[in-house]
Design a protein around this motif. Structure first.
Motif, PDB file in Angstrom:
ATOM      1  N   VAL A  39      47.705 -32.207  11.292  1.00  0.00           N
ATOM      2  CA  VAL A  39      47.236 -31.172  12.223  1.00  0.00           C
ATOM      3  C   VAL A  39      46.515 -31.839  13.392  1.00  0.00           C
ATOM      4  N   LYS A  40      45.723 -32.852  13.100  1.00  0.00           N
ATOM      5  CA  LYS A  40      45.013 -33.580  14.160  1.00  0.00           C
ATOM      6  C   LYS A  40      45.992 -34.259  15.112  1.00  0.00           C
ATOM      7  N   VAL A  41      47.063 -34.832  14.560  1.00  0.00           N
ATOM      8  CA  VAL A  41      48.070 -35.480  15.411  1.00  0.00           C
ATOM      9  C   VAL A  41      48.761 -34.434  16.284  1.00  0.00           C
ATOM     10  N   LEU A  42      49.116 -33.282  15.689  1.00  0.00           N
ATOM     11  CA  LEU A  42      49.748 -32.207  16.474  1.00  0.00           C
ATOM     12  C   LEU A  42      48.830 -31.756  17.602  1.00  0.00           C
ATOM     13  N   ILE A  43      47.541 -31.640  17.314  1.00  0.00           N
ATOM     14  CA  ILE A  43      46.579 -31.228  18.346  1.00  0.00           C
ATOM     15  C   ILE A  43      46.548 -32.264  19.470  1.00  0.00           C
ATOM     16  N   ALA A  44      46.598 -33.546  19.117  1.00  0.00           N
ATOM     17  CA  ALA A  44      46.631 -34.604  20.137  1.00  0.00           C
ATOM     18  C   ALA A  44      47.916 -34.507  20.963  1.00  0.00           C
ATOM     19  N   LEU A  45      49.028 -34.122  20.322  1.00  0.00           N
ATOM     20  CA  LEU A  45      50.316 -34.025  21.025  1.00  0.00           C
ATOM     21  C   LEU A  45      50.363 -32.850  22.000  1.00  0.00           C
ATOM     22  N   LEU A  46      49.403 -31.932  21.906  1.00  0.00           N
ATOM     23  CA  LEU A  46      49.335 -30.827  22.880  1.00  0.00           C
ATOM     24  C   LEU A  46      49.122 -31.369  24.292  1.00  0.00           C
ATOM     25  N   SER A  47      48.541 -32.565  24.391  1.00  0.00           N
ATOM     26  CA  SER A  47      48.281 -33.182  25.693  1.00  0.00           C
ATOM     27  C   SER A  47      49.428 -34.072  26.160  1.00  0.00           C
ATOM     28  N   SER A  48      50.537 -34.061  25.429  1.00  0.00           N
ATOM     29  CA  SER A  48      51.686 -34.911  25.775  1.00  0.00           C
ATOM     30  C   SER A  48      52.223 -34.584  27.171  1.00  0.00           C
ATOM     31  N   LYS A  49      52.631 -35.613  27.877  1.00  0.00           N
ATOM     32  CA  LYS A  49      53.266 -35.422  29.190  1.00  0.00           C
ATOM     33  C   LYS A  49      54.656 -34.800  29.016  1.00  0.00           C
ATOM     34  N   ASP A  50      55.262 -35.030  27.838  1.00  0.00           N
ATOM     35  CA  ASP A  50      56.569 -34.460  27.526  1.00  0.00           C
ATOM     36  C   ASP A  50      56.356 -33.001  27.132  1.00  0.00           C
ATOM     37  N   GLU A  51      56.807 -32.096  27.977  1.00  0.00           N
ATOM     38  CA  GLU A  51      56.542 -30.674  27.781  1.00  0.00           C
ATOM     39  C   GLU A  51      57.196 -30.113  26.526  1.00  0.00           C
ATOM     40  N   GLU A  52      58.353 -30.670  26.140  1.00  0.00           N
ATOM     41  CA  GLU A  52      59.013 -30.195  24.922  1.00  0.00           C
ATOM     42  C   GLU A  52      58.183 -30.575  23.686  1.00  0.00           C
ATOM     43  N   ILE A  53      57.623 -31.773  23.680  1.00  0.00           N
ATOM     44  CA  ILE A  53      56.774 -32.200  22.562  1.00  0.00           C
ATOM     45  C   ILE A  53      55.547 -31.301  22.464  1.00  0.00           C
ATOM     46  N   ALA A  54      54.931 -30.989  23.593  1.00  0.00           N
ATOM     47  CA  ALA A  54      53.756 -30.101  23.604  1.00  0.00           C
ATOM     48  C   ALA A  54      54.139 -28.709  23.097  1.00  0.00           C
ATOM     49  N   ALA A  55      55.328 -28.221  23.482  1.00  0.00           N
ATOM     50  CA  ALA A  55      55.787 -26.892  23.037  1.00  0.00           C
ATOM     51  C   ALA A  55      56.008 -26.882  21.526  1.00  0.00           C
ATOM     52  N   ILE A  56      56.608 -27.940  20.995  1.00  0.00           N
ATOM     53  CA  ILE A  56      56.852 -28.024  19.551  1.00  0.00           C
ATOM     54  C   ILE A  56      55.519 -28.118  18.810  1.00  0.00           C
ATOM     55  N   ALA A  57      54.585 -28.869  19.362  1.00  0.00           N
ATOM     56  CA  ALA A  57      53.253 -28.976  18.742  1.00  0.00           C
ATOM     57  C   ALA A  57      52.588 -27.595  18.697  1.00  0.00           C
ATOM     58  N   CYS A  58      52.711 -26.815  19.774  1.00  0.00           N
ATOM     59  CA  CYS A  58      52.176 -25.439  19.793  1.00  0.00           C
ATOM     60  C   CYS A  58      52.814 -24.617  18.679  1.00  0.00           C
ATOM     61  N   TYR A  59      54.122 -24.714  18.583  1.00  0.00           N
ATOM     62  CA  TYR A  59      54.849 -23.946  17.573  1.00  0.00           C
ATOM     63  C   TYR A  59      54.360 -24.313  16.164  1.00  0.00           C
TER      64      TYR A  59
END
Length: 115
Positions: A39-59
């Protein structure tokens, strides 16, 4: 498989990013030390420059919140809400949609009434 994908930071839409997957596997998000590392890693990925990665992390965070007992409180305590909120106004419509759904899932108290 899911754990490796999240830890690598290279999220891609697939069978591990579905309602069915989280319904069955939400508990594995605890991690073996009950530290909620994924969960902590997913939260960190919310700041990803790759918008698809951030969207998947949100999901994924939203599905964790739905299917893990007390997932709302855990995600909020780990700072997910503060990072997801600004994404609601992102230029990318897909990311915007997933961010809004994620925040909505964090707000709902009782899922049995939402069908």
């Amino acid at each position: 498989v899911y754990k490796n994908e999240v830890e690598s930071g290279h999220l891609q839409w697939g069978s591990t990013h579905t309602e069915a997957f989280f319904k069955e596997n939400a508990r594995m998000m605890e991690g073996k030390d009950a530290d909620f590392k994924l969960v902590k890693v997913l939260i960190a990925l919310l700041s990803s420059k790759d918008e698809e990665i951030a969207a998947i992390a949100c999901y994924d965070i939203g599905e964790f919140v739905r299917f893990y007992p007390n997932g709302r409180a855990i995600a909020k305590r780990l700072g997910a809400k503060e990072l997801v909120m600004p994404l609601i106004e992102h230029d990318n419509v897909e990311l915007q949609r997933h961010a809004l759904q994620c925040v909505s899932k964090m707000m709902v108290q009782n899922w049995e009434y939402v069908k």
